[in-house]
Motif scaffolding. Structure first.
Motif, short mmCIF file in Angstrom:
data_model
loop_
_atom_site.label_atom_id
_atom_site.label_comp_id
_atom_site.label_asym_id
_atom_site.label_seq_id
_atom_site.Cartn_x
_atom_site.Cartn_y
_atom_site.Cartn_z
N THR A 29 35.15 -9.52 56.18
CA THR A 29 33.73 -9.26 56.10
C THR A 29 33.17 -9.22 57.51
O THR A 29 33.91 -9.41 58.48
N ASN A 241 18.73 -12.85 47.62
CA ASN A 241 19.00 -11.67 48.43
C ASN A 241 17.66 -11.18 48.99
O ASN A 241 16.73 -10.94 48.23
N ASN A 268 22.11 -18.58 48.97
CA ASN A 268 21.62 -18.78 47.60
C ASN A 268 22.01 -20.18 47.14
O ASN A 268 23.18 -20.45 46.92
O1 UT7 Z 1 21.13 -15.85 42.13
C1 UT7 Z 1 21.52 -15.26 40.93
C2 UT7 Z 1 21.32 -13.79 40.93
N1 UT7 Z 1 22.19 -13.16 41.89
C3 UT7 Z 1 21.75 -12.13 42.56
O2 UT7 Z 1 20.59 -11.78 42.42
C4 UT7 Z 1 22.71 -11.37 43.41
C5 UT7 Z 1 22.51 -9.90 43.20
N2 UT7 Z 1 23.39 -9.04 43.93
C6 UT7 Z 1 23.40 -8.91 45.28
O3 UT7 Z 1 22.73 -9.64 45.98
C7 UT7 Z 1 24.19 -7.76 45.90
O4 UT7 Z 1 24.63 -6.92 44.86
C8 UT7 Z 1 25.40 -8.23 46.74
C9 UT7 Z 1 24.92 -8.83 48.04
C10 UT7 Z 1 26.22 -9.24 45.96
C11 UT7 Z 1 26.29 -7.03 47.08
O5 UT7 Z 1 25.54 -6.03 47.75
P1 UT7 Z 1 25.61 -4.51 47.28
O6 UT7 Z 1 24.80 -3.72 48.20
O7 UT7 Z 1 25.23 -4.49 45.82
O8 UT7 Z 1 27.12 -4.15 47.50
P2 UT7 Z 1 28.23 -3.71 46.45
O9 UT7 Z 1 28.61 -4.85 45.56
O10 UT7 Z 1 27.80 -2.43 45.79
O11 UT7 Z 1 29.43 -3.39 47.41
C12 UT7 Z 1 29.36 -2.34 48.38
C13 UT7 Z 1 30.63 -2.35 49.19
C14 UT7 Z 1 31.91 -2.37 48.38
O12 UT7 Z 1 32.86 -1.53 49.02
P3 UT7 Z 1 33.13 -0.05 48.51
O13 UT7 Z 1 33.54 -0.18 47.08
O14 UT7 Z 1 31.81 0.67 48.67
O15 UT7 Z 1 34.20 0.42 49.43
C15 UT7 Z 1 32.37 -3.81 48.45
O16 UT7 Z 1 33.76 -3.93 48.31
O17 UT7 Z 1 30.68 -3.53 50.02
C16 UT7 Z 1 31.94 -4.18 49.84
N3 UT7 Z 1 31.75 -5.61 50.03
C17 UT7 Z 1 31.81 -6.21 51.22
N4 UT7 Z 1 32.08 -5.73 52.45
C18 UT7 Z 1 32.07 -6.61 53.47
C19 UT7 Z 1 31.44 -6.55 49.08
N5 UT7 Z 1 31.31 -7.75 49.66
C20 UT7 Z 1 31.55 -7.57 50.98
C21 UT7 Z 1 31.56 -8.42 52.08
N6 UT7 Z 1 31.82 -7.91 53.30
N7 UT7 Z 1 31.28 -9.74 51.98
#
Ligand code: UT7
Length: 311
Positions: A29, A241, A268
């Motif tokens: 990450t 977030n 969180n």
């Molecule tokens: O408190 C209870 C309620 N919880 C929430 O409200 C959390 C809600 N969700 C979120 O905050 C966001 O969805 C996250 C922060 C968890 C993720 O952000 P996102 O913009 O939705 O990213 P994503 O899950 O769509 O992932 C985008 C990309 C993926 O790669 P590909 O498939 O596009 O190649 C993930 O594999 O980012 C990748 N990814 C990461 N990259 C670097 C996921 N986690 C990481 C990471 N570092 N830690």
């Protein structure tokens, strides 16, 4: 006395700070990704052996001091948590034992990240009905105990900590209204996997439901009180977030400066996040007596809720 009000606040954060750069060292990450997608820079992690009960006791002590009360004044303790180190007895009764107080109700509730709002709803009802004169509502979470440190999609998100409020009767509305909801249909999107003991989340799907649901809950809260958006001084959101928080602010026509933000330093902390942010917002000199706060939360279940509070 017809209403309830928050008479004091307290919070506790463990000493150890884990930065995004620290996490970069053990999963694939980057500080840049984490900050851009979540707003998080660092989070606090409990020391070895430090439990959600220990953190709750510290936050409660500070809230009691802040409200000019002692544990002997309490006649209700509600602890919102999903990370107690043992299933029973509850953290709330453990706190009674720590403080050597007894003979009043004390229990834990689990509504995941919405637990503190659920607790406020209950305590407000109990104070208004005359059953309770001095209550503690505490959110405490040891989220690090549920983290799979090899899963980059979840391990960067959470932190540990506790926040507490003391609630007492009042002639004027402190807690103006509370609104709580749940829908168990989406439990597969965010849950604690009993087999592995770790958090599982489809973050992107949760994100989209959260934004829409929080937009609805702020409307519901304003409508219920026949208030305009301009009546709200501070948005005090669950700190999951920054992008979700700012989407709700935009819905309320509020600027980033009107949002209490602690997610950058706390991550969180689930049920602890709102009382922690409240205490920090007051300590920073942002929130002042008489101002109106829109608290809102969304979490696993799904559960969601809001509390409109005149501090
Ligand atoms: O408190 C209870 C309620 N919880 C929430 O409200 C959390 C809600 N969700 C979120 O905050 C966001 O969805 C996250 C922060 C968890 C993720 O952000 P996102 O913009 O939705 O990213 P994503 O899950 O769509 O992932 C985008 C990309 C993926 O790669 P590909 O498939 O596009 O190649 C993930 O594999 O980012 C990748 N990814 C990461 N990259 C670097 C996921 N986690 C990481 C990471 N570092 N830690």
């Amino acid at each position: 006395m017809k209403y309830s009000r928050i008479s004091g606040t307290g919070s506790y954060l463990p000493e150890k700070v884990l930065t995004n750069h620290d996490i970069e060292k053990f999963v694939d990450t980057s500080d840049e990704w984490i900050q851009e997608r979540t707003g998080i820079k660092s989070r606090h992690i409990a020391a070895d052996g430090e439990t959600a009960t220990d953190m709750a006791a510290q936050a409660l002590q500070r809230a009691l001091e802040n409200s000019g009360k002692t544990a002997q004044d309490l006649d209700l303790i509600i602890v919102a948590t999903c990370t107690a180190h043992c299933r029973f007895p509850s953290i709330a009764t453990q706190l009674q034992n720590i403080y050597k107080v007894k003979n009043f109700p004390a229990f834990d509730l689990n509504a995941a990240c919405s637990g503190f709002i659920y607790g406020l709803n209950l305590v407000d009802t109990m104070v208004r009905s005359g059953q309770v004169r001095c209550a503690a509502v505490i959110g405490t979470e040891h989220m690090s105990s549920l983290i799979d440190w090899s899963d980059r999609s979840t391990c960067v998100l959470f932190g540990d900590g506790a926040g507490a409020v003391i609630v007492e009767p009042s002639n004027e509305a402190g807690i103006i209204s509370t609104h709580i909801h749940a829908d168990g249909a989406h439990m597969d999107l965010l849950y604690h996997d009993a087999a592995s003991g770790k958090i599982v989340m489809e973050g992107n799907k949760v994100f989209r439901v959260a934004v829409k649901t929080l937009e609805r809950i702020v409307d519901e809260t304003l409508d219920a009180n026949k208030l305009d958006r301009s009546a709200v001084d501070w948005l005090l959101p669950h700190q999951a977030n920054l992008r979700i928080m700012l989407a709700t602010a935009q819905k309320l026509d509020m600027t980033e400066e009107q949002v209490i933000i602690t997610v950058d330093e706390h991550g969180n902390t689930s049920a602890a996040s709102i009382p922690l942010a409240l205490d920090v917002g007051i300590a920073r000199g942002q929130i002042k007596r008489g101002e109106v706060l829109m608290m809102e939360s969304f979490g696993a279940g799904f559960t969601w809720g809001s509390a409109l509070v005149r501090y």
